[in-house]
Design a protein around this motif. Structure first.
Motif, short mmCIF file in Angstrom:
data_model
loop_
_atom_site.label_atom_id
_atom_site.label_comp_id
_atom_site.label_asym_id
_atom_site.label_seq_id
_atom_site.Cartn_x
_atom_site.Cartn_y
_atom_site.Cartn_z
N ALA A 1 0.83 -1.21 0.00
CA ALA A 1 0.00 0.00 0.00
C ALA A 1 0.87 1.26 0.00
CB ALA A 1 -0.93 -0.01 1.21
N LEU A 2 1.92 1.26 0.81
CA LEU A 2 2.79 2.44 0.87
C LEU A 2 3.63 2.58 -0.40
CD1 LEU A 2 3.99 2.24 4.58
CD2 LEU A 2 2.28 3.77 3.60
N ALA A 3 4.11 1.45 -0.94
CA ALA A 3 4.91 1.50 -2.17
C ALA A 3 4.07 1.99 -3.34
CB ALA A 3 5.49 0.12 -2.47
N GLY A 4 2.86 1.48 -3.47
CA GLY A 4 1.99 1.94 -4.54
C GLY A 4 1.65 3.41 -4.42
N THR A 5 1.45 3.87 -3.18
CA THR A 5 1.17 5.28 -2.95
C THR A 5 2.35 6.14 -3.36
OG1 THR A 5 -0.32 4.71 -1.12
CG2 THR A 5 0.51 6.97 -1.20
#
Length: 401
Positions: free
Chosen positions: A91-95
Motif C-alpha cells: 500500500a505504501l509503495a503503490g502510494t
C-alpha cells in the motif's frame, strides 16, 4: 483533441489520491493500522509534489513532454494496482509510485498548455483546474458504492479505467509529436539580472511560501478526513458521507473560475485574498458552531480552496521581475508548501486519534487558514510597475495545483 486529452489526464491527477478517503476506515481495519499511518496514504503523494519536482523536470527533459505524460499515466496505473495489493508495504509503495507519477503530470501539463495553446492558456488552465476537482468529486462519490459491491481493493483499482482512457486519448492527440526531439521544460534561460539578484531573499517569496503552506495543509487535511468527519458528526453512512464531501471538491470549480473575475474587478489581490480566507474559515468554524448547515460550509470552503490557489499564483506573477524568476518563485512556493501539506492528513489523523473527537482537528485547520490569511495579506502589496511589466509575459506559467 489536445484539450480533451489534458482534461482527461487531469481527472487522474487528484482522484487516485482522494479515492481512499471515504474508505479509510475499511483500509485501517483490513491492514491493521492506526489513523496516523492511514494518513500516510494521502500525505505521501503530496510530499512527492514537493520533493520529486526536480526529478520530474529532469525526466521530462530527457523523454519529451509527450512520452513523459504517457510514462506518468503508466505510473499512475501501476501505483493504483500495487496500492491495492495485500499488505501495508504494498500500500505504501503503490502510494509512493502514484505520488511520483502525478508529480510528473503536475510539471508537464502547464508547460504543454503554454507551448501548444498559448492563445487559450487562461481558459484551458481554468478548465484544467476544474477537471482536477471533478476527478476528486468522482472518486469521493463513487468509491464507497463500488467498494460495497466488490471491496475496497477492487474499488480503488477500478479507477485505473480512467487512466487507460486518458492514455489512449493522449496518444491520439500527440502521436504526431512523439517522434520529435524531447522538448525542454525548464523554461527560458535566465537573464543577467536573474543571475545576479538574490531573488530568494525577498520577503514576498517566503511570505507566499508560508501562505501556500497554510492553503495546501488545509486542503489536503480536509480532503483526507471530511468523509469520516461527516459520518461521525452528522450520522451519515459511508456512502452518503463520501458523496456529501464531494461538495467540497465541486465548489472548487466556482473558485477556480470566479477568483480571476474578482481579481479583474478589484484594485489588487488583497481584498480578494481576504474574501477567500473568510470563506475558508466558515468550514472549520461552521462545522464547530453550526454543524447542521454542513452543506453550506462545505460549499463555501470548497470555493475558497479553489480560489486560494489562483490568488497565490497571481501574486507570484505580479511580484516576479522576469519569467525566470516567476518559475523560480513558483518552484520554491510549491515545493515548500507541498512539503508542509504532506503532514496535513497525518497530523489531523494523529490529533483525532489522541483526542477522540473532531474539535481539535478542526482547530488545527483553522490555524492553517489563519497562517494563510496573515502571510498572504502581508505579501499582497501592490507590485511596482517594473515588477508587473517584468512578469506580464508569464501570467500563465504557474501550475494551478
Amino acid at each position: 483533441m489536445l484539450v480533451l486529452a489534458i482534461l482527461l489526464f487531469a481527472l487522474n491527477l487528484r482522484g487516485p489520491i482522494v479515492a481512499i478517503s471515504p474508505v479509510l476506515d475499511a483500509i485501517t481495519a483490513d491492514l491493521g493500522i492506526g489513523a496516523g499511518t492511514a494518513g500516510l496514504l494521502t500525505s505521501l503523494p503530496v510530499l512527492c509534489f514537493g520533493v520529486a519536482t526536480p526529478l520530474a523536470a529532469w525526466l521530462l527533459g530527457r523523454t519529451g513532454l509527450e512520452r513523459g505524460v504517457l510514462l506518468a499515466l503508466a505510473g499512475v496505473l501501476a501505483g493504483t494496482v500495487v496500492r491495492s495489493a495485500d499488505g501495508v508495504p504494498a500500500a505504501l509503495a503503490g502510494t509512493l509510485v502514484l505520488g511520483i507519477a502525478i508529480t510528473i503530470g503536475n510539471v508537464a501539463v502547464p508547460v504543454v498548455i503554454g507551448r501548444d495553446l498559448p492563445h487559450r492558456a487562461g481558459a484551458v488552465l481554468g478548465a484544467y483546474t476544474a477537471a482536477l476537482n471533478v476527478g476528486s468529486m468522482l472518486t469521493l462519490s463513487l468509491t464507497v458504492p463500488i467498494a460495497g459491491a466488490v471491496g475496497w481493493r477492487v474499488a480503488l483499482v477500478t479507477w485505473g479505467a480512467l487512466v487507460l482512457i486518458a492514455s489512449a486519448v493522449w496518444w491520439c492527440a500527440t502521436r504526431s509529436r512523439t517522434t520529435q526531439d524531447p522538448a525542454p521544460v525548464t523554461g527560458d534561460p535566465p537573464d543577467l539580472a536573474d543571475r545576479t539578484s538574490v531573488w530568494w531573499r525577498r520577503p514576498v517569496v517566503w511570505g507566499l511560501t508560508i501562505a501556500f503552506s497554510g492553503q495546501a495543509f488545509a486542503y489536503y487535511g480536509v480532503t483526507a478526513w471530511l468523509p469520516l468527519l461527516l459520518r461521525d458528526e452528522r450520522g451519515l453512512s459511508e456512502s452518503a458521507a463520501g458523496l456529501s464531501s464531494s461538495i467540497f471538491q465541486v465548489a472548487g470549480i466556482v473558485g477556480a473560475f470566479g477568483v480571476p473575475l474578482l481579481l479583474r474587478l478589484c484594485s489588487g489581490p488583497r481584498p480578494v485574498l481576504l474574501m477567500v480566507c473568510a470563506a475558508w474559515t466558515t468550514l472549520p468554524l461552521g462545522l464547530l458552531l453550526a454543524p447542521r448547515w454542513w452543506p453550506l460550509w462545505c460549499a463555501l470552503g470548497g470555493a475558497a480552496q479553489g480560489g486560494g490557489l489562483t490568488v497565490i499564483f497571481s501574486m507570484i506573477v505580479q511580484r516576479a521581475r522576469s519569467l525566470a524568476e516567476n518559475r523560480r518563485m513558483s518552484a520554491l512556493v510549491q515545493g515548500g508548501g507541498y512539503m508542509v501539506a504532506a503532514a496535513g492528513p497525518t497530523v489531523l489523523g494523529a490529533v483525532r486519534e489522541a483526542t477522540g473527537g473532531w474539535t481539535a482537528p478542526l482547530l488545527v485547520i483553522l490555524g492553517a487558514i489563519t497562517l494563510l490569511t496573515i502571510a498572504g495579506t502581508l505579501s499582497a502589496r501592490r507590485p511596482t510597475a517594473a515588477a508587473g511589466a517584468g512578469s506580464s509575459r508569464s501570467a500563465t506559467s504557474g501550475p494551478p495545483r
